[in-house]
Design an enzyme around this catalytic site. Structure first.
Site, PDB file in Angstrom:
ATOM      1  N   ARG A   1     -74.189  71.191 -58.660  1.00  0.00           N
ATOM      2  CA  ARG A   1     -74.215  72.393 -60.523  1.00  0.00           C
ATOM      3  C   ARG A   1     -75.362  72.749 -60.169  1.00  0.00           C
ATOM      4  O   ARG A   1     -76.256  71.906 -60.881  1.00  0.00           O
ATOM      5  CB  ARG A   1     -73.195  71.540 -60.783  1.00  0.00           C
ATOM      6  CG  ARG A   1     -73.035  73.048 -62.534  1.00  0.00           C
ATOM      7  CD  ARG A   1     -72.294  72.323 -63.411  1.00  0.00           C
ATOM      8  NE  ARG A   1     -71.007  73.052 -62.881  1.00  0.00           N
ATOM      9  CZ  ARG A   1     -70.082  72.877 -64.097  1.00  0.00           C
ATOM     10  NH1 ARG A   1     -70.111  72.550 -64.847  1.00  0.00           N
ATOM     11  NH2 ARG A   1     -68.898  72.824 -63.415  1.00  0.00           N
TER      12      ARG A   1
ATOM     13  N   ARG B   1     -65.764  67.885 -66.300  1.00  0.00           N
ATOM     14  CA  ARG B   1     -63.973  67.684 -65.572  1.00  0.00           C
ATOM     15  C   ARG B   1     -65.041  67.841 -63.444  1.00  0.00           C
ATOM     16  O   ARG B   1     -64.085  67.334 -63.108  1.00  0.00           O
ATOM     17  CB  ARG B   1     -63.626  68.893 -65.921  1.00  0.00           C
ATOM     18  CG  ARG B   1     -62.571  68.384 -66.557  1.00  0.00           C
ATOM     19  CD  ARG B   1     -62.388  70.387 -67.104  1.00  0.00           C
ATOM     20  NE  ARG B   1     -63.134  70.544 -68.071  1.00  0.00           N
ATOM     21  CZ  ARG B   1     -63.566  69.812 -69.193  1.00  0.00           C
ATOM     22  NH1 ARG B   1     -62.768  69.111 -70.175  1.00  0.00           N
ATOM     23  NH2 ARG B   1     -64.916  69.929 -70.204  1.00  0.00           N
ATOM     24  N   THR B   2     -65.273  69.147 -63.509  1.00  0.00           N
ATOM     25  CA  THR B   2     -66.138  69.209 -62.132  1.00  0.00           C
ATOM     26  C   THR B   2     -66.836  67.820 -61.478  1.00  0.00           C
ATOM     27  O   THR B   2     -66.376  67.372 -60.608  1.00  0.00           O
ATOM     28  CB  THR B   2     -66.799  69.990 -62.205  1.00  0.00           C
ATOM     29  OG1 THR B   2     -65.947  71.380 -62.873  1.00  0.00           O
ATOM     30  CG2 THR B   2     -67.043  70.782 -60.568  1.00  0.00           C
TER      31      THR B   2
ATOM     32  N   HIS C   1     -67.122  79.352 -58.681  1.00  0.00           N
ATOM     33  CA  HIS C   1     -67.452  78.386 -59.081  1.00  0.00           C
ATOM     34  C   HIS C   1     -65.618  78.525 -57.791  1.00  0.00           C
ATOM     35  O   HIS C   1     -65.243  78.390 -58.683  1.00  0.00           O
ATOM     36  CB  HIS C   1     -66.733  78.065 -60.328  1.00  0.00           C
ATOM     37  CG  HIS C   1     -66.548  76.630 -61.109  1.00  0.00           C
ATOM     38  ND1 HIS C   1     -66.745  75.844 -60.279  1.00  0.00           N
ATOM     39  CD2 HIS C   1     -66.689  76.362 -62.464  1.00  0.00           C
ATOM     40  CE1 HIS C   1     -66.740  74.523 -60.690  1.00  0.00           C
ATOM     41  NE2 HIS C   1     -66.738  74.832 -62.015  1.00  0.00           N
TER      42      HIS C   1
ATOM     43  N   LYS D   1     -90.496  66.442 -61.731  1.00  0.00           N
ATOM     44  CA  LYS D   1     -91.899  65.886 -61.088  1.00  0.00           C
ATOM     45  C   LYS D   1     -92.753  67.502 -59.823  1.00  0.00           C
ATOM     46  O   LYS D   1     -93.410  67.734 -59.759  1.00  0.00           O
ATOM     47  CB  LYS D   1     -92.327  65.125 -59.898  1.00  0.00           C
ATOM     48  CG  LYS D   1     -91.972  63.451 -61.070  1.00  0.00           C
ATOM     49  CD  LYS D   1     -91.494  62.238 -59.536  1.00  0.00           C
ATOM     50  CE  LYS D   1     -91.742  61.018 -60.226  1.00  0.00           C
ATOM     51  NZ  LYS D   1     -91.245  60.109 -59.187  1.00  0.00           N
TER      52      LYS D   1
HETATM   53  C1  NCD Z   1     -66.886  75.583 -66.172  1.00  0.00           C
HETATM   54  C2  NCD Z   1     -67.824  76.309 -65.478  1.00  0.00           C
HETATM   55  O1  NCD Z   1     -68.400  75.261 -65.646  1.00  0.00           O
HETATM   56  O2  NCD Z   1     -67.985  76.827 -65.666  1.00  0.00           O
HETATM   57  N1  NCD Z   1     -66.225  74.382 -66.085  1.00  0.00           N
HETATM   58  C3  NCD Z   1     -65.123  73.826 -65.747  1.00  0.00           C
HETATM   59  O3  NCD Z   1     -65.958  73.473 -64.386  1.00  0.00           O
HETATM   60  N2  NCD Z   1     -63.778  73.049 -66.142  1.00  0.00           N
HETATM   61  C4  NCD Z   1     -65.825  76.769 -67.556  1.00  0.00           C
HETATM   62  C5  NCD Z   1     -67.061  76.499 -68.739  1.00  0.00           C
HETATM   63  O4  NCD Z   1     -67.866  76.092 -68.906  1.00  0.00           O
HETATM   64  O5  NCD Z   1     -66.539  77.354 -69.576  1.00  0.00           O
END
Ligand code: NCD
Length: 326
Positions: free
Chosen positions: A124, A74-75, A152, A103
């Site tokens: 991320r 999703r993100t 997040h 590397k």
């Molecule tokens: C979440 C995350 O990555 O923290 N997912 C997301 O970004 N929608 C929640 C999760 O991974 O459980």
């Protein structure tokens, strides 16, 4: 029944957009009420534009580097969709194992490389604090898309937008967070962000080993927001306005035996939800791995699929803001 279009517009802060030009988005602590009001206003405009014309040229010629050291559906795809709907383009780096990171390249060097080609970096990373380290190294805006168990922030912004759209307010809410509150970064950000609203009550329901970290609870307590911890949902469900369900974060457990003990601790299904109000919503950042039964998906209170769509508009708004076009 709340619907996605039942929102009330909040008044915009003046010149708020300009305040965010060139800024990093690392923590929800950067966002005050008037910032949220502004973002929600822009997100509304984005929604209208997407519905009317689909893709438009606000960020034409701009490039986003999507740097993902951890899995994401999703993100990463919503940031890609957001950038492309605004007419920009994306350098996707999902398979870090095929990049120079394997590397031995450091995060600051990778970020400095990407900013030579891109105008904004979405990151991320599995380590808490990594987004701040990247932001320090970069001259271009860095957006934290999850730093380990830390924060997040864009998820919390889309979560609050969802609450506003579905319930119509962010004050006077009884919010229950359920599941893995220790490792779940989404609830760390959401609890912090909600703590600046009035008359909020936060309930934390989790197995003992997955309780909300003290650090987050202390910060929320400073804002005088009442918090209560529970091991079962029973007592708090009937008064809950927002039930925020989370996945047990298997990948963050040091001892796999601990994961086995707590996985499947809570499952939301139609029978359990009989005890909840009619006018409330169930949210989940997704992915779910059994915490919400699919039998509940058709219930009007199930907001988790709508929540994903709200995320597109919020991320469009954030990209436009940090790139000086909001
Ligand atoms: C979440 C995350 O990555 O923290 N997912 C997301 O970004 N929608 C929640 C999760 O991974 O459980």
């Amino acid at each position: 029944m709340p619907t996605p279009s039942s929102s009330q517009h909040l008044p915009f802060g003046e010149n708020k957009g300009a305040d965010w030009y060139g800024k990093d988005i690392i923590s929800v602590k950067q966002f005050k009420r008037d910032d949220l009001e502004y973002i929600f206003g822009v997100a509304h405009e984005m929604r209208g534009m997407v519905e009317r014309i689909g893709t438009f040229d606000l960020l034409k010629g701009k490039i986003l580097a999507n740097l993902f050291y951890e899995p994401s559906t999703r993100t990463s795809s919503s940031f890609t969709a957001a950038m492309e709907r605004l007419g920009g383009s994306v350098i996707p780096i999902n398979e870090v194992k095929y990049s120079s990171v394997t590397k031995g390249e450091s995060l600051p060097d990778t970020v400095r490389t990407l900013e030579s080609y891109a105008d904004v970096i979405v990151l991320r990373h599995p380590e808490t604090g990594s987004a701040a380290i990247a932001a320090k190294a970069a001259r271009k805006p860095v957006i934290n898309a999850g730093d380990g168990t830390g924060e997040h922030p864009t998820q919390a912004l889309l979560d609050t937008f969802t609450i506003m759209e579905e319930i119509g307010r962010l004050d006077t809410l009884n919010v229950t967070m359920l599941g893995d509150l220790k490792y779940g970064r989404t609830v760390h950000s959401l609890a912090r962000l909600l703590s600046q609203f009035n008359n909020i009550k936060l309930n934390y329901v989790s197995p003992d080993i997955l309780r909300m970290p003290k650090e987050v609870m202390d910060e929320v307590a400073e804002k005088k927001v009442p918090q209560a911890e529970f091991s079962s949902l029973e007592k708090v469900l009937p008064n809950t306005d927002v039930l925020y369900v989370t996945r047990v974060q298997k990948e963050r457990f040091e001892d796999p035996a601990d994961y086995e003990k707590v996985k499947g601790a809570y499952v939301i299904d139609p029978a359990i939800m009989k005890a909840a109000k009619k006018e409330m919503i169930v949210m989940h950042p997704l992915p779910r791995v059994g915490e919400i039964s699919v039998d509940f998906d058709d219930d009007p209170r199930a907001a988790y699929f709508r929540q994903m769509e709200y995320g597109l508009y919020v991320r469009m708004a954030l990209l436009a803001m940090v790139l000086g076009k909001a």
